[in-house]
Write an enzyme that holds these catalytic residues in place. Structure first.
Site, mmCIF file in Angstrom:
data_model
loop_
_atom_site.group_PDB
_atom_site.id
_atom_site.type_symbol
_atom_site.label_atom_id
_atom_site.label_comp_id
_atom_site.label_asym_id
_atom_site.label_seq_id
_atom_site.Cartn_x
_atom_site.Cartn_y
_atom_site.Cartn_z
ATOM 1 N N PRO A 9 0.887 -1.323 -0.031
ATOM 2 C CA PRO A 9 0.046 -0.130 0.021
ATOM 3 C C PRO A 9 0.893 1.293 -0.076
ATOM 4 O O PRO A 9 1.839 1.338 0.574
ATOM 5 C CB PRO A 9 -0.771 0.084 1.269
ATOM 6 N N ASN A 10 0.354 2.228 -0.708
ATOM 7 C CA ASN A 10 0.943 3.527 -0.845
ATOM 8 C C ASN A 10 2.175 3.733 -1.495
ATOM 9 O O ASN A 10 2.783 4.801 -1.960
ATOM 10 C CB ASN A 10 1.132 4.193 0.405
ATOM 11 N N ARG A 17 4.936 10.861 -2.422
ATOM 12 C CA ARG A 17 4.885 10.533 -0.898
ATOM 13 C C ARG A 17 6.267 10.949 -0.341
ATOM 14 O O ARG A 17 7.305 10.078 -0.509
ATOM 15 C CB ARG A 17 4.548 9.162 -1.019
ATOM 16 N N TYR A 22 11.374 8.701 1.116
ATOM 17 C CA TYR A 22 11.436 7.451 0.121
ATOM 18 C C TYR A 22 11.858 7.946 -1.179
ATOM 19 O O TYR A 22 12.181 7.143 -2.176
ATOM 20 C CB TYR A 22 9.882 6.942 -0.086
ATOM 21 N N ASN A 73 7.546 -5.767 -0.550
ATOM 22 C CA ASN A 73 7.671 -4.613 0.267
ATOM 23 C C ASN A 73 6.097 -4.461 0.626
ATOM 24 O O ASN A 73 5.318 -3.956 0.039
ATOM 25 C CB ASN A 73 8.006 -3.458 -0.458
ATOM 26 N N ALA A 76 3.184 -0.595 4.990
ATOM 27 C CA ALA A 76 2.560 -0.521 6.443
ATOM 28 C C ALA A 76 2.352 -1.835 6.861
ATOM 29 O O ALA A 76 2.006 -2.241 8.299
ATOM 30 C CB ALA A 76 1.688 0.620 6.492
ATOM 31 N N GLU A 97 12.069 -9.873 2.365
ATOM 32 C CA GLU A 97 11.245 -8.553 2.603
ATOM 33 C C GLU A 97 12.108 -7.229 2.105
ATOM 34 O O GLU A 97 13.335 -7.274 2.510
ATOM 35 C CB GLU A 97 11.084 -8.610 4.041
ATOM 36 N N HIS A 99 12.374 -2.944 1.968
ATOM 37 C CA HIS A 99 11.939 -1.530 2.304
ATOM 38 C C HIS A 99 13.038 -0.572 1.740
ATOM 39 O O HIS A 99 14.101 -0.554 1.451
ATOM 40 C CB HIS A 99 12.024 -1.253 3.594
ATOM 41 N N ARG A 106 13.464 4.384 12.127
ATOM 42 C CA ARG A 106 12.252 5.032 12.076
ATOM 43 C C ARG A 106 11.502 5.129 13.468
ATOM 44 O O ARG A 106 11.869 4.665 14.445
ATOM 45 C CB ARG A 106 11.710 5.012 11.029
HETATM 46 C C1 DQA Z 1 7.898 1.167 3.686
HETATM 47 C C2 DQA Z 1 8.350 1.393 5.214
HETATM 48 C C3 DQA Z 1 6.734 1.092 5.962
HETATM 49 O O1 DQA Z 1 7.188 1.309 7.360
HETATM 50 C C4 DQA Z 1 5.910 2.157 5.383
HETATM 51 O O2 DQA Z 1 4.649 2.013 6.080
HETATM 52 C C5 DQA Z 1 6.030 2.064 3.949
HETATM 53 C C6 DQA Z 1 7.034 2.023 3.100
HETATM 54 C C7 DQA Z 1 9.450 1.073 3.208
HETATM 55 O O3 DQA Z 1 9.660 0.827 1.943
HETATM 56 O O4 DQA Z 1 10.434 1.839 3.474
HETATM 57 O O5 DQA Z 1 4.787 2.072 3.350
HETATM 58 O O6 DQA Z 1 7.797 -0.306 3.645
#
Ligand code: DQA
Length: 145
Positions: A9-10, A17, A22, A73, A76, A97, A99, A106
């Site tokens: 998501p996102n 964003r 990011y 990835n 959240a 995994e 990120h 963080r």
């Molecule tokens: C993320 C880190 C997560 O905490 C966050 O909610 C994201 C992006 C990252 O790629 O750094 O959506 O997965």
């Protein structure tokens, strides 16, 4: 060798964003670099992005048909989705995994991953390059099998 890359998501909002966290590259730009690296490595890559947990879970289930490894990835969902964790355990495909940010530097709520224990390993903190490193690692692991 087919690898599935799942953005959670996102992540469709990359570039817009929180660029200070990011980076300024869009998801499309990152995907282009993933496809280029996959081609160099001789990997057939499928890349998807879902905002919903359900779609991510269903995609993981379907990966069993034709996929050798998963790069995920979970956004959240990383921090609380037992359902995505269970999906990865169900298919038992090697998973990494990823990120963009270093989640361990963080907010406290980001410093715990419920996904990490069911992955081979994790790569975080290198922006879009985290995916490239994951692709290389997965290729090494799959070739050793
Ligand atoms: C993320 C880190 C997560 O905490 C966050 O909610 C994201 C992006 C990252 O790629 O750094 O959506 O997965």
């Amino acid at each position: 060798m087919k690898v599935l890359v799942i953005h959670g998501p996102n992540l469709n909002m990359l570039g817009v964003r929180e660029p200070e966290v990011y980076g300024r590259r869009s998801l499309e730009e990152i995907n282009k670099s993933i496809r280029e690296e996959a081609e160099k490595l001789g990997i057939d890559v499928e890349i998807v992005q879902y905002n919903g947990e359900k779609e991510i879970i269903e995609k993981i289930h379907n990966a069993l048909k034709d996929t050798q490894g998963i790069i995920i990835n979970p956004g959240a969902y990383t921090h609380y989705s037992i359902a995505i964790r269970d999906a990865l355990v169900s298919v038992r495909l090697p998973a990494i995994e990823v990120h963009l940010s270093n989640i361990y530097s963080r907010e406290e709520f980001r410093q715990h991953s419920v996904i990490a224990p069911v992955c081979l390993g994790g790569i975080y903190g290198f922006g879009g390059a985290s995916y490239i490193l994951a692709l290389r690692a997965l290729k090494m692991i799959l070739e050793e099998k």
